[in-house]
Design an enzyme around this catalytic site. Sequence first.
Site, PDB file in Angstrom:
ATOM      1  N   LYS A  96      19.952  41.620  16.569  1.00 47.08           N
ATOM      2  CA  LYS A  96      19.610  41.827  15.156  1.00 47.08           C
ATOM      3  C   LYS A  96      20.664  41.110  14.328  1.00 47.08           C
ATOM      4  O   LYS A  96      21.765  41.610  14.103  1.00 47.08           O
ATOM      5  CB  LYS A  96      19.613  43.323  14.845  1.00 47.08           C
ATOM      6  CG  LYS A  96      18.642  43.767  13.776  1.00 47.08           C
ATOM      7  CD  LYS A  96      18.873  43.159  12.417  1.00 47.08           C
ATOM      8  CE  LYS A  96      19.929  43.869  11.613  1.00 47.08           C
ATOM      9  NZ  LYS A  96      20.310  43.147  10.376  1.00 47.08           N
TER      10      LYS A  96
ATOM     11  N   GLU B 224      33.263  46.160  16.948  1.00 49.79           N
ATOM     12  CA  GLU B 224      34.253  45.181  16.484  1.00 49.79           C
ATOM     13  C   GLU B 224      34.202  45.174  14.963  1.00 49.79           C
ATOM     14  O   GLU B 224      33.233  44.697  14.374  1.00 49.79           O
ATOM     15  CB  GLU B 224      33.933  43.804  17.071  1.00 49.79           C
ATOM     16  CG  GLU B 224      34.008  43.835  18.595  1.00 49.79           C
ATOM     17  CD  GLU B 224      33.709  42.499  19.255  1.00 49.79           C
ATOM     18  OE1 GLU B 224      33.183  41.595  18.594  1.00 49.79           O
ATOM     19  OE2 GLU B 224      34.012  42.378  20.446  1.00 49.79           O
TER      20      GLU B 224
ATOM     21  N   CYS C   7      37.299  38.393   9.875  1.00 50.02           N
ATOM     22  CA  CYS C   7      37.794  39.740  10.186  1.00 50.02           C
ATOM     23  C   CYS C   7      39.269  39.716  10.571  1.00 50.02           C
ATOM     24  O   CYS C   7      40.010  40.635  10.275  1.00 50.02           O
ATOM     25  CB  CYS C   7      36.969  40.342  11.305  1.00 50.02           C
ATOM     26  SG  CYS C   7      36.984  39.359  12.811  1.00 50.02           S
TER      27      CYS C   7
ATOM     28  N   GLU D 210      39.973  46.394   3.194  1.00 47.02           N
ATOM     29  CA  GLU D 210      39.540  45.025   3.490  1.00 47.02           C
ATOM     30  C   GLU D 210      38.720  44.477   2.312  1.00 47.02           C
ATOM     31  O   GLU D 210      37.743  45.101   1.893  1.00 47.02           O
ATOM     32  CB  GLU D 210      38.674  45.035   4.754  1.00 47.02           C
ATOM     33  CG  GLU D 210      38.243  43.658   5.194  1.00 47.02           C
ATOM     34  CD  GLU D 210      37.295  43.706   6.396  1.00 47.02           C
ATOM     35  OE1 GLU D 210      36.332  44.487   6.365  1.00 47.02           O
ATOM     36  OE2 GLU D 210      37.536  42.941   7.351  1.00 47.02           O
TER      37      GLU D 210
HETATM   38  P1  NAD Z   1      27.763  45.230   7.791  1.00 43.43           P
HETATM   39  O1  NAD Z   1      28.316  46.388   8.513  1.00 43.43           O
HETATM   40  O2  NAD Z   1      27.275  45.429   6.410  1.00 43.43           O
HETATM   41  O3  NAD Z   1      26.548  44.576   8.582  1.00 43.43           O
HETATM   42  C1  NAD Z   1      26.675  44.116   9.905  1.00 43.43           C
HETATM   43  C2  NAD Z   1      25.323  44.199  10.582  1.00 43.43           C
HETATM   44  O4  NAD Z   1      24.941  45.556  10.681  1.00 43.43           O
HETATM   45  C3  NAD Z   1      24.196  43.489   9.842  1.00 43.43           C
HETATM   46  O5  NAD Z   1      23.352  42.857  10.790  1.00 43.43           O
HETATM   47  C4  NAD Z   1      23.472  44.626   9.173  1.00 43.43           C
HETATM   48  O6  NAD Z   1      22.113  44.377   8.926  1.00 43.43           O
HETATM   49  C5  NAD Z   1      23.607  45.699  10.230  1.00 43.43           C
HETATM   50  N1  NAD Z   1      23.410  47.062   9.741  1.00 43.43           N
HETATM   51  C6  NAD Z   1      23.600  47.553   8.498  1.00 43.43           C
HETATM   52  N2  NAD Z   1      23.292  48.870   8.459  1.00 43.43           N
HETATM   53  C7  NAD Z   1      22.896  49.218   9.704  1.00 43.43           C
HETATM   54  C8  NAD Z   1      22.458  50.425  10.307  1.00 43.43           C
HETATM   55  N3  NAD Z   1      22.370  51.560   9.621  1.00 43.43           N
HETATM   56  N4  NAD Z   1      22.145  50.413  11.612  1.00 43.43           N
HETATM   57  C9  NAD Z   1      22.238  49.283  12.343  1.00 43.43           C
HETATM   58  N5  NAD Z   1      22.647  48.103  11.829  1.00 43.43           N
HETATM   59  C10 NAD Z   1      22.979  48.070  10.521  1.00 43.43           C
HETATM   60  O7  NAD Z   1      28.899  44.113   7.848  1.00 43.43           O
HETATM   61  P2  NAD Z   1      28.888  42.676   7.171  1.00 43.43           P
HETATM   62  O8  NAD Z   1      29.167  42.835   5.722  1.00 43.43           O
HETATM   63  O9  NAD Z   1      27.674  41.940   7.592  1.00 43.43           O
HETATM   64  O10 NAD Z   1      30.125  41.995   7.903  1.00 43.43           O
HETATM   65  C11 NAD Z   1      31.412  42.038   7.421  1.00 43.43           C
HETATM   66  C12 NAD Z   1      32.242  43.008   8.228  1.00 43.43           C
HETATM   67  O11 NAD Z   1      32.247  42.619   9.594  1.00 43.43           O
HETATM   68  C13 NAD Z   1      33.694  43.008   7.796  1.00 43.43           C
HETATM   69  O12 NAD Z   1      34.163  44.325   7.778  1.00 43.43           O
HETATM   70  C14 NAD Z   1      34.376  42.215   8.901  1.00 43.43           C
HETATM   71  O13 NAD Z   1      35.735  42.476   9.075  1.00 43.43           O
HETATM   72  C15 NAD Z   1      33.576  42.625  10.102  1.00 43.43           C
HETATM   73  N6  NAD Z   1      33.741  41.662  11.186  1.00 43.43           N
HETATM   74  C16 NAD Z   1      34.428  42.041  12.304  1.00 43.43           C
HETATM   75  C17 NAD Z   1      34.633  41.141  13.339  1.00 43.43           C
HETATM   76  C18 NAD Z   1      35.380  41.524  14.587  1.00 43.43           C
HETATM   77  O14 NAD Z   1      35.249  40.817  15.580  1.00 43.43           O
HETATM   78  N7  NAD Z   1      36.150  42.594  14.582  1.00 43.43           N
HETATM   79  C19 NAD Z   1      34.121  39.841  13.229  1.00 43.43           C
HETATM   80  C20 NAD Z   1      33.433  39.488  12.081  1.00 43.43           C
HETATM   81  C21 NAD Z   1      33.233  40.422  11.059  1.00 43.43           C
END
Ligand code: NAD
Length: 486
Positions: free
Chosen positions: A180, A255, A288, A383
């Site tokens: 997804k 992650e 991240c 963040e």
């Molecule tokens: P997000 O949590 O808003 O979304 C991530 C994914 O989760 C998307 O595909 C979204 O559609 C999905 N999602 C949202 N609600 C959901 C639910 N209730 N159930 C299942 N899936 C759901 O994050 P974002 O804004 O897309 O990404 C940014 C974040 O990701 C930042 O916090 C960043 O630090 C983190 N990040 C972490 C890493 C790592 O390796 N640690 C790498 C890249 C990004």
Amino acid sequence: MPDNIVVGGVSVDTRHWIGGERVASDDTFADVSPIDGSVLGEMARGGPAEAVAAVAAAKAAFPAWAATSRAERARILHAIADGVEKRIEELSIVETTDNGALLRSHRRGVMPRVAHNFRFFADWLLKLEHEDFETRGHRNHVSWDPAGPSVLITPWNAPLMLATWKVAPALAAGNTVVLKPAEWSPLTASLLADIAAEAGLPAGVLNVVQGYGSEIGDALTAHPDVRRISFTGSVPTAKRIAESAAGNLTPLSLELGGKSPLLVFADADLDLAVDLAVEQYDNAGQVCLAATRFLVEESVAEEFTRRFVEKAATLTQGDPRDETTDIGPNIHPRQLEKIDTFVQRALAAGARAVIGGHRKDTQYYAPTLLTDVAQDSEIVQEEVFGPVLTLQTFSTEEEAVRLANDTRFGLAATLATGDAERAERVTEQLVAGTVWVNCFFVRDLQAPFGGSRHSGVGREGGTWSFDFYCDVKNTVTAPNGWKNHG
Ligand code: NAD
């Protein structure tokens, strides 16, 4: 809704990929380019029905894929890597148009790395073993059994890179996958489905469903047939997923975000420290692992700041397709709004903008460095996920470590120091999944990757990935068992 859209000259299917077929939805969502805010197309918008269909397809395909030999699985993964390599240019232009990260980075770094994700886990699979050992004459044999359908949920900041860092080991492990991608950058996942099918991956082994997490997420993560969930994204979503997965005790790999420090000691090569510092604006700060908190020893803080400002002024911000651009747009007007709200609140609380501190226009945020920030302030603790960095000073090593560890995160830490013993001492005390000493962002796929505290749960990479995606089994065989049974 048209089944295909053309992005940067590349045709992209707008539908889901379920059970080896393209599947439309009644609803759609607009996919918008961060470069200019233009609508690239309408994408199929999945909900519970699509989630259920995708998990069913993954479940149906699982027994045959799990029974496929390691050598054959590895061969197909290499064929996917070949397909990625053939389409690096197409994948790069589509990704850049969709998420705004630099085209030159996609061409030279990210997309080759996407191919490498498949090659690496294919090769690692072939050498995955644990030496047998004996217990009172009994042989212990460890094996990694495929676990089942795996739901992989990924963010927008490095879409295909982060998706394939999960897809490749999950497939190598013998699991089937429902991917997804994020709703703000879904396009390259659709291209990956094409590439995997062309490479001969059997129908249903990889499924891609698109849509808003809030609409399709729970149906995926609470599904009783799902055996693994790997998620990269934000802390609030991770908590939601953990709750949803709890009913089935589905194993999770999370992650998450970070607020990582860059510690600059007075004994550091200051030019190197400044180079490392300026790198934190990469991907418009939407990384991240970014070291967003500069902790600089008091005696060199003024000189460090002077050189940083000088260097940051040489960065060009603009169209990410332009070879000379260093910083592209932020992903979405909503993200820009969030970034600016953080900065304005920090300024109102007494922070000083050494550079930046404001939007440039509707798509870009000015690279920002804030000082006069308190350790317990929001801008130091939360963040931002934009080109916003803070600078604090310290006077002793103990203070540096204390400030570095004093957030709820623990994803990474970067040290600039000329003293090897200090590096060892400080590293031992830092709470972080990855520590870089006099370098940044060097990542080998065989290394464990993950975060501590609110930066994540679990580790992936190399054997850690197989430990997560597989059911690890130990078989104990008695020395004389065979004789008893003739
Ligand atoms: P997000 O949590 O808003 O979304 C991530 C994914 O989760 C998307 O595909 C979204 O559609 C999905 N999602 C949202 N609600 C959901 C639910 N209730 N159930 C299942 N899936 C759901 O994050 P974002 O804004 O897309 O990404 C940014 C974040 O990701 C930042 O916090 C960043 O630090 C983190 N990040 C972490 C890493 C790592 O390796 N640690 C790498 C890249 C990004």
